[in-house]
Scaffold this motif. Structure first.
Motif, PDB file in Angstrom:
ATOM      1  N   THR A  19     114.610 111.278  34.952  1.00  0.00           N
ATOM      2  CA  THR A  19     115.821 111.676  34.237  1.00  0.00           C
ATOM      3  C   THR A  19     116.676 112.502  35.187  1.00  0.00           C
ATOM      4  O   THR A  19     116.183 113.444  35.806  1.00  0.00           O
ATOM      5  CB  THR A  19     115.476 112.483  32.985  1.00  0.00           C
ATOM      6  N   VAL A  20     117.939 112.139  35.293  1.00  0.00           N
ATOM      7  CA  VAL A  20     118.892 112.852  36.136  1.00  0.00           C
ATOM      8  C   VAL A  20     119.799 113.653  35.226  1.00  0.00           C
ATOM      9  O   VAL A  20     120.557 113.092  34.439  1.00  0.00           O
ATOM     10  CB  VAL A  20     119.715 111.866  36.994  1.00  0.00           C
ATOM     11  N   PHE A  26     112.288 118.822  29.717  1.00  0.00           N
ATOM     12  CA  PHE A  26     111.430 117.888  28.992  1.00  0.00           C
ATOM     13  C   PHE A  26     111.519 118.080  27.477  1.00  0.00           C
ATOM     14  O   PHE A  26     111.308 117.141  26.727  1.00  0.00           O
ATOM     15  CB  PHE A  26     109.975 118.015  29.458  1.00  0.00           C
ATOM     16  N   ASP A  27     111.891 119.273  27.028  1.00  0.00           N
ATOM     17  CA  ASP A  27     112.010 119.517  25.596  1.00  0.00           C
ATOM     18  C   ASP A  27     113.254 118.884  24.984  1.00  0.00           C
ATOM     19  O   ASP A  27     113.350 118.750  23.764  1.00  0.00           O
ATOM     20  CB  ASP A  27     112.011 121.028  25.316  1.00  0.00           C
ATOM     21  N   ARG A  28     114.216 118.473  25.823  1.00  0.00           N
ATOM     22  CA  ARG A  28     115.463 117.875  25.323  1.00  0.00           C
ATOM     23  C   ARG A  28     115.786 116.558  26.020  1.00  0.00           C
ATOM     24  O   ARG A  28     116.940 116.176  26.148  1.00  0.00           O
ATOM     25  CB  ARG A  28     116.625 118.853  25.534  1.00  0.00           C
ATOM     26  N   ASP A  29     114.776 115.853  26.480  1.00  0.00           N
ATOM     27  CA  ASP A  29     114.985 114.621  27.239  1.00  0.00           C
ATOM     28  C   ASP A  29     114.770 113.395  26.358  1.00  0.00           C
ATOM     29  O   ASP A  29     113.784 112.677  26.478  1.00  0.00           O
ATOM     30  CB  ASP A  29     114.044 114.592  28.451  1.00  0.00           C
ATOM     31  N   GLY A  30     115.718 113.165  25.455  1.00  0.00           N
ATOM     32  CA  GLY A  30     115.611 112.035  24.533  1.00  0.00           C
ATOM     33  C   GLY A  30     115.544 110.690  25.225  1.00  0.00           C
ATOM     34  O   GLY A  30     114.809 109.795  24.807  1.00  0.00           O
ATOM     35  N   ALA A  42     104.934  98.742  25.028  1.00  0.00           N
ATOM     36  CA  ALA A  42     104.905  97.378  25.565  1.00  0.00           C
ATOM     37  C   ALA A  42     103.600  97.070  26.298  1.00  0.00           C
ATOM     38  O   ALA A  42     103.355  95.921  26.665  1.00  0.00           O
ATOM     39  CB  ALA A  42     106.095  97.157  26.506  1.00  0.00           C
ATOM     40  N   GLY A  43     102.764  98.098  26.545  1.00  0.00           N
ATOM     41  CA  GLY A  43     101.483  97.867  27.208  1.00  0.00           C
ATOM     42  C   GLY A  43     101.427  98.290  28.662  1.00  0.00           C
ATOM     43  O   GLY A  43     100.424  98.065  29.337  1.00  0.00           O
ATOM     44  N   HIS A  44     102.507  98.918  29.154  1.00  0.00           N
ATOM     45  CA  HIS A  44     102.533  99.388  30.539  1.00  0.00           C
ATOM     46  C   HIS A  44     101.969 100.799  30.622  1.00  0.00           C
ATOM     47  O   HIS A  44     101.682 101.433  29.610  1.00  0.00           O
ATOM     48  CB  HIS A  44     103.964  99.354  31.082  1.00  0.00           C
ATOM     49  N   TRP A  45     101.826 101.307  31.842  1.00  0.00           N
ATOM     50  CA  TRP A  45     101.336 102.662  32.082  1.00  0.00           C
ATOM     51  C   TRP A  45     102.470 103.532  32.591  1.00  0.00           C
ATOM     52  O   TRP A  45     103.303 103.079  33.378  1.00  0.00           O
ATOM     53  CB  TRP A  45     100.221 102.664  33.125  1.00  0.00           C
ATOM     54  N   LEU A  46     102.489 104.781  32.175  1.00  0.00           N
ATOM     55  CA  LEU A  46     103.449 105.750  32.702  1.00  0.00           C
ATOM     56  C   LEU A  46     102.860 106.309  33.994  1.00  0.00           C
ATOM     57  O   LEU A  46     101.881 107.049  33.968  1.00  0.00           O
ATOM     58  CB  LEU A  46     103.711 106.858  31.690  1.00  0.00           C
ATOM     59  N   GLY A  47     103.456 105.940  35.124  1.00  0.00           N
ATOM     60  CA  GLY A  47     102.928 106.336  36.428  1.00  0.00           C
ATOM     61  C   GLY A  47     103.298 107.752  36.821  1.00  0.00           C
ATOM     62  O   GLY A  47     102.528 108.433  37.497  1.00  0.00           O
ATOM     63  N   ASP A  48     104.474 108.200  36.406  1.00  0.00           N
ATOM     64  CA  ASP A  48     104.946 109.551  36.719  1.00  0.00           C
ATOM     65  C   ASP A  48     106.227 109.756  35.928  1.00  0.00           C
ATOM     66  O   ASP A  48     106.873 108.793  35.510  1.00  0.00           O
ATOM     67  CB  ASP A  48     105.218 109.702  38.216  1.00  0.00           C
ATOM     68  N   ARG A  49     106.576 111.025  35.746  1.00  0.00           N
ATOM     69  CA  ARG A  49     107.818 111.347  35.044  1.00  0.00           C
ATOM     70  C   ARG A  49     108.345 112.661  35.583  1.00  0.00           C
ATOM     71  O   ARG A  49     107.601 113.630  35.710  1.00  0.00           O
ATOM     72  CB  ARG A  49     107.569 111.470  33.545  1.00  0.00           C
ATOM     73  N   ARG A  50     109.639 112.678  35.893  1.00  0.00           N
ATOM     74  CA  ARG A  50     110.263 113.900  36.400  1.00  0.00           C
ATOM     75  C   ARG A  50     111.700 114.001  35.910  1.00  0.00           C
ATOM     76  O   ARG A  50     112.298 113.032  35.472  1.00  0.00           O
ATOM     77  CB  ARG A  50     110.263 113.902  37.929  1.00  0.00           C
ATOM     78  N   ILE A  51     112.241 115.206  36.069  1.00  0.00           N
ATOM     79  CA  ILE A  51     113.655 115.468  35.813  1.00  0.00           C
ATOM     80  C   ILE A  51     114.203 116.158  37.055  1.00  0.00           C
ATOM     81  O   ILE A  51     113.574 117.080  37.576  1.00  0.00           O
ATOM     82  CB  ILE A  51     113.855 116.379  34.584  1.00  0.00           C
ATOM     83  N   VAL A  52     115.345 115.681  37.536  1.00  0.00           N
ATOM     84  CA  VAL A  52     116.018 116.318  38.672  1.00  0.00           C
ATOM     85  C   VAL A  52     117.487 116.514  38.327  1.00  0.00           C
ATOM     86  O   VAL A  52     118.043 115.787  37.512  1.00  0.00           O
ATOM     87  CB  VAL A  52     115.902 115.509  39.990  1.00  0.00           C
ATOM     88  N   PRO A  53     118.138 117.498  38.964  1.00  0.00           N
ATOM     89  CA  PRO A  53     119.573 117.674  38.740  1.00  0.00           C
ATOM     90  C   PRO A  53     120.369 116.523  39.347  1.00  0.00           C
ATOM     91  O   PRO A  53     119.854 115.759  40.158  1.00  0.00           O
ATOM     92  CB  PRO A  53     119.904 118.988  39.452  1.00  0.00           C
ATOM     93  N   ASP A  54     121.635 116.429  38.940  1.00  0.00           N
ATOM     94  CA  ASP A  54     122.546 115.421  39.495  1.00  0.00           C
ATOM     95  C   ASP A  54     122.844 115.768  40.951  1.00  0.00           C
ATOM     96  O   ASP A  54     123.877 116.370  41.263  1.00  0.00           O
ATOM     97  CB  ASP A  54     123.859 115.401  38.699  1.00  0.00           C
ATOM     98  N   ASP A  55     121.947 115.410  41.826  1.00  0.00           N
ATOM     99  CA  ASP A  55     122.091 115.686  43.252  1.00  0.00           C
ATOM    100  C   ASP A  55     121.605 114.461  44.010  1.00  0.00           C
ATOM    101  O   ASP A  55     120.435 114.064  43.867  1.00  0.00           O
ATOM    102  CB  ASP A  55     121.274 116.925  43.655  1.00  0.00           C
ATOM    103  N   ILE A  56     122.485 113.861  44.777  1.00  0.00           N
ATOM    104  CA  ILE A  56     122.199 112.596  45.442  1.00  0.00           C
ATOM    105  C   ILE A  56     120.904 112.645  46.262  1.00  0.00           C
ATOM    106  O   ILE A  56     120.117 111.711  46.255  1.00  0.00           O
ATOM    107  CB  ILE A  56     123.415 112.159  46.303  1.00  0.00           C
ATOM    108  N   TYR A  57     120.648 113.752  46.936  1.00  0.00           N
ATOM    109  CA  TYR A  57     119.496 113.830  47.823  1.00  0.00           C
ATOM    110  C   TYR A  57     118.199 114.096  47.070  1.00  0.00           C
ATOM    111  O   TYR A  57     117.140 113.608  47.458  1.00  0.00           O
ATOM    112  CB  TYR A  57     119.746 114.855  48.928  1.00  0.00           C
ATOM    113  N   ARG A  58     118.268 114.839  45.981  1.00  0.00           N
ATOM    114  CA  ARG A  58     117.064 115.071  45.170  1.00  0.00           C
ATOM    115  C   ARG A  58     116.666 113.807  44.420  1.00  0.00           C
ATOM    116  O   ARG A  58     115.479 113.501  44.293  1.00  0.00           O
ATOM    117  CB  ARG A  58     117.278 116.249  44.229  1.00  0.00           C
ATOM    118  N   ILE A  59     117.665 113.058  43.943  1.00  0.00           N
ATOM    119  CA  ILE A  59     117.378 111.772  43.292  1.00  0.00           C
ATOM    120  C   ILE A  59     116.714 110.843  44.304  1.00  0.00           C
ATOM    121  O   ILE A  59     115.664 110.258  44.050  1.00  0.00           O
ATOM    122  CB  ILE A  59     118.674 111.126  42.753  1.00  0.00           C
ATOM    123  N   ARG A  60     117.325 110.719  45.454  1.00  0.00           N
ATOM    124  CA  ARG A  60     116.821 109.814  46.488  1.00  0.00           C
ATOM    125  C   ARG A  60     115.423 110.226  46.960  1.00  0.00           C
ATOM    126  O   ARG A  60     114.572 109.372  47.225  1.00  0.00           O
ATOM    127  CB  ARG A  60     117.795 109.781  47.672  1.00  0.00           C
TER     128      ARG A  60
END
Length: 193
Positions: A19-20, A26-30, A42-60
């Motif tokens: 989530t960007v 995580f408490d407000r990440d609808g 659907a039967g898949h696995w959640l491999g990882d989950r994160r939240i980062v700010p709107d920052d091109i380099y942190r997203i990348r």
């Protein structure tokens, strides 16, 4: 002509969700919650989950880490796909793609048109393949994430979807679509005696 065999089995994928957002935790990440629930349902696995700010380099940086990991097959990024100065998700992801999936953004906007009309042109949803990992960038609203998952991703991340899907591209143990298999050369003729 069907490319996927009718009896193809379901092949679960390891999917990471990013989530960007400058404001959500995580408490407000609808949107992140929705994507996690849908992929598990659907039967898949959640491999990882994160939240980062709107920052091109942190997203990348986060997505680069995931595409370098052998166990992550797909990455779903939500947020940062609009036109404000802080919306940089497409710019963060596009340089990572080995191949862009132009049809993803096109189809997303076509499906969205029924709900939001011409405002859909403001969505910069994109997709691509990076290091044999599928990467999709979706708008940040839960409704848009549901549109992308229900209208496109649930079927394209399912090995049973015919005629073709993306699963064999990221899971070597999955059966490839017939159109992606090498052609079998004709058998050599027996010599005449």
């Amino acid at each position: 002509m069907a490319h996927v065999h009718a009896d193809a089995p379901f092949v679960p994928l390891n999917i990471a969700v990013l989530t960007v957002s400058d404001t959500r935790g995580f408490d407000r990440d609808g949107s992140g919650d929705l994507l996690c629930a849908r992929l598990i349902e659907a039967g898949h696995w959640l491999g990882d989950r994160r939240i980062v700010p709107d920052d091109i380099y942190r997203i990348r940086a986060v997505v680069s880490e995931w595409i370098a990991r052998d166990g992550i097959h797909a990455v779903l990024v939500n947020g940062g796909t609009g036109f404000t100065p802080r919306d940089t998700t497409p710019e963060a992801l596009a340089p990572l793609f080995d191949k862009a999936i132009e049809g993803f953004g096109e189809l997303f906007r076509q499906i969205s048109y029924a709900d939001i009309g011409a405002s859909t042109i403001q969505s910069r949803a994109i997709g691509g393949v990076a290091n044999r990992t599928l990467v999709f960038a979706l708008p940040g609203s839960p409704k848009a994430c549901a549109t992308a998952w229900d209208g496109i991703l649930v079927s394209q991340l399912d090995a049973r979807t015919r005629p073709c899907n993306f699963v064999a591209m990221v899971r070597p143990d999955a059966s490839p679509c017939a159109s992606r298999q090498p052609a079998t050369p004709p058998a050599a003729a027996e010599p005449q005696t």
